[in-house]
Design an enzyme around this catalytic site. Structure first.
Site, PDB file in Angstrom:
ATOM      1  N   LYS A 172       0.911  -1.159  -0.051  1.00 58.07           N
ATOM      2  CA  LYS A 172      -0.086   0.227   0.147  1.00 58.07           C
ATOM      3  C   LYS A 172       0.953   1.115  -0.113  1.00 58.07           C
ATOM      4  CE  LYS A 172      -4.361  -1.760   2.222  1.00 58.07           C
ATOM      5  NZ  LYS A 172      -3.834  -3.269   2.266  1.00 58.07           N
TER       6      LYS A 172
ATOM      7  N   HIS B 170     -14.213  -3.112   8.647  1.00 53.67           N
ATOM      8  CA  HIS B 170     -13.652  -2.806   7.564  1.00 53.67           C
ATOM      9  C   HIS B 170     -13.586  -3.936   6.595  1.00 53.67           C
ATOM     10  CE1 HIS B 170     -11.898   0.628   9.804  1.00 53.67           C
ATOM     11  NE2 HIS B 170     -11.371  -0.467  10.731  1.00 53.67           N
TER      12      HIS B 170
ATOM     13  N   ARG C 114      -6.403  -8.508  -8.554  1.00 52.30           N
ATOM     14  CA  ARG C 114      -6.624  -9.982  -8.570  1.00 52.30           C
ATOM     15  C   ARG C 114      -8.124  -9.735  -8.761  1.00 52.30           C
ATOM     16  NH1 ARG C 114      -9.636  -9.962  -3.722  1.00 52.30           N
ATOM     17  NH2 ARG C 114      -8.525  -9.041  -1.932  1.00 52.30           N
TER      18      ARG C 114
END
Length: 664
Positions: free
Chosen positions: A116, A235, A292
């Site tokens: 990230k 989340h 993906r």
């Protein structure tokens, strides 16, 4: 096209890939852990290879064993599904070195977007707007806390290599930072083998909107529009829909073009998702790219009329994309609900057990205009184990507009029946019909903002539910009767009327039903009402009766003294207390704190003898790669800790003994 592919995954995505490959004339090879030997995805493939024990790190994450299985069976390519090794660049490289095609993006693209932090740096250079935050390499706790203090609270801690909602913590104040960081890092290392984190500003009432992109090896890249994934818990996405409500053509184009630019910046090939966090004012910021296929890809397929798994196979084989950007269009509206084995009323704790009964709504082909699609990786009789994600299925519906899709989803959820584990089906039904969701008042805090609507107090069972449970009990007694005249169940008495008292209870309390036997049926007396009960009939799974002259259809699944009653789109769990079976029983002892699920002790936060206040954290368990804190039920003293860090515990195991303080 490939002659044979290996599917390096399990569950519904492995089943989906197997079905698509078969339709295209390919043979498939399944890999499985020991506990998955008889699973649905294994049954759907032409061959199967065992790759290790139940824990994923000893089976599905064993890249060398998977490649060895592919070579031994003559597979030409490996489809990684999502999760496990799907975003592992080293695995993609190893496939290439073994002469196998990795059905996914190049390893270089996975590496570029896999971190990230690195991805945000790349996007920053490309001019894509980013949420304020720190994405660097310095992982010293003091330094990270300083960065958080400068950004301003609340901040969001995210595992740099993370995904699926794991390794994420919201920190409201500087004083809470280090404990949250330690917890985040433990979860990150367990889930991804990497404890690096990034820190970013936590936006209030943001929406989570992602763009599906697809690229081929001929230089073409398209976006297949957006999905709104704002409804989340912990989340992790709960509901997804496409297109995003309120999306303008201009904003859609801007986000789509930004997503394509992000993919092209890393020479992307295959299916990918670029995720954005969007403010209510329409501004948006890059979050991450998932290299993906996503769990929620079916809603994109529904509105575009595409098969993204087929696209993956064709692109991996070297073919060009089937459609160009100008050929793609949005048709209707689709919503996906994730059916999970979990208990929403207990903090969404996963539920472990066997699917003793499972009735799914009828799936209808998209072309009929009444689309209900179910992507399931389990069957009735399968077990939900503590080793993997507890998803039962994905329920996807299509409608000509959002209103019709909402109606179809509500109906499909009402028809879904599961017994053996706790599920989120009833919760999803409330969520779909809630004012916030039905009016598209969306943000990632929707669930937390609407506790009254989504977590109402338990209700006592309806008269119809009690009648169905009673009828089921009468039917089972009738079936068990013998020719012995003393064992007959008609209730006949020479000079009187047989009356019974039946005690049922659920989380809301207890209900007493007076049952009187009559020549032509029965009479129920409930809350001062007298209701005639007649014409009990059982046809397959459907139980019907007439209550006070009204037809009442439903179904009842019995587990000893627990009656699962399905009626009117609701699932009632009613405990019947057999007075003979429980004669002489005493109340259980108190002072016990037990494990809510199977798991591992990862931290002890108190010592024996500690005096604590109500709500104080006592220990932390890890189950399914998520951490769960066990808190003190009241003010008291920790008498004894019964497990050490690293110990595995079974569901219901006593974790410690606790003495509640006497009232002053």
């Amino acid at each position: 096209m490939f002659k044979k592919i290996l599917i390096a995954n399990r569950g519904e995505i492995a089943c989906r890939v197997a079905a698509t490959a078969r339709r295209l004339g390919m043979q498939t090879v399944a890999v499985h852990s020991d506990v998955d030997a008889s699973s649905r995805h294994v049954a759907m493939c032409d061959e199967a290879v065992a790759i290790g024990p139940a824990p994923a790190k000893e089976s599905y994450l064993q890249a060398a064993r998977i490649i060895e299985a592919a070579l031994a069976t003559g597979a030409q390519a490996i489809h990684p599904g999502y999760g496990f090794l799907s975003e592992n660049a080293d695995f993609a490289d190893a496939c290439a070195q073994a002469g196998l095609v990795f059905i996914g993006p190049p390893a270089s693209a996975i590496r570029a977007m896999g971190s990230k932090s690195a991805a945000k740096t790349l996007m920053e250079k490309a001019g894509v707007p980013l949420v304020p935050g720190y994405h660097g390499d310095n992982q010293e706790p003091e330094f990270l806390q300083q960065q958080a203090d400068m950004i301003g609270y609340p901040v969001l801690l995210k595992a740099s290599a993370g995904g699926g909602g794991k390794g994420m913590r919201i920190v409201e104040a500087s004083a809470d930072f280090k404990d949250a960081l330690a917890s985040c890092q433990r979860e990150a290392i367990s889930s991804f083998g990497d404890d690096r984190v990034l820190v970013e500003k936590y936006l209030s009432r943001p929406r989570h909107i992602e763009i599906q992109v697809f690229a081929d090896s001929h230089g073409q890249c398209v976006y297949l529009f957006e999905r709104d994934c704002s409804v989340q818990r912990r989340h992790q996405k709960v509901l997804e829909e496409a297109p995003a409500p309120g999306m303008t053509d201009e904003r859609r184009r801007a986000m789509g073009e930004a997503a394509v630019a992000a993919a092209q910046a890393v020479a992307y090939v295959g299916a990918g998702t670029v995720e954005f966090i969007a403010n209510q004012d329409g501004s948006f910021y890059f979050m991450e790219m998932n290299t993906r296929l996503q769990v929620e890809h079916p809603v994109t397929e529904m509105i575009t009329g595409t098969d993204l798994v087929e696209w993956q196979l064709r692109v991996a084989f070297g073919e060009a994309l089937p459609l160009k950007q100008e050929q793609l269009d949005i048709n209707g509206h689709a919503i996906e609900a994730r059916i999970y084995a979990e208990n929403p009323e207990k903090g969404f704790l996963p539920s472990i057990g066997t699917l003793k009964h499972m009735h799914m709504p009828q799936a209808v082909h998209f072309e009929t205009g009444s689309a209900v699609r179910i992507d399931a990786g389990v069957r009735e009789g399968d077990a939900i184990s503590p080793y993997y994600d507890p998803m039962i299925a994905k329920l996807i519906v299509w409608g000509k507009d959002r209103e019709q899709a909402l109606s179809r989803m509500a109906q499909a959820l009402a028809e879904y029946q599961v017994v053996g584990v706790a599920t989120n089906i009833a919760f999803l039904g409330r969520l779909i019909s809630s004012t916030a969701f039905s009016t598209a008042d969306l943000d990632t805090g929707l669930i937390e903002r609407n506790p009254a609507a989504l977590f109402p107090p338990a209700e006592l069972p309806s008269a119809e539910a009690l009648a169905l449970a009673t009828a089921s009990l009468l039917q089972s007694e009738r079936a068990a009767a013998t020719n012995d005249p003393w064992a007959q169940t008609s209730g006949w008495r020479m000079n009187g009327q047989l009356e019974r008292t039946l005690s049922f209870s659920n989380d809301a309390g207890s209900v007493t039903v007076q049952l009187a036997y009559q020549p032509d049926g029965w009479q129920l007396r409930l809350d001062g009402q007298s209701l005639p009960l007649k014409d009990i009939r059982q046809q397959a799974a459907t139980l019907t009766l007439r209550l006070n002259g009204k037809a009442v259809p439903g179904s009842v699944v019995r587990e000893q003294e627990l009656f699962h009653v399905f009626h009117g789109g609701r699932h009632w769990q009613l405990h019947w207390r057999d007075p003979i079976a429980h004669a002489g029983e005493a109340e259980a002892e108190g002072g016990r704190l037990t494990a809510p699920m199977p798991g591992k002790i990862v931290a002890l936060l108190v010592a024996a003898g500690a005096e604590v206040e109500q709500g104080a954290p006592l220990l932390i368990m890890e189950a399914m790669k998520m951490e769960h804190t066990i808190n003190a039920p009241a003010k008291g003293t920790v008498a004894e800790l019964l497990y050490a860090v690293g110990d595995q515990v079974a569901e219901g195991a006593q974790l410690l003994s606790f003495q509640i303080a006497e009232a002053a």
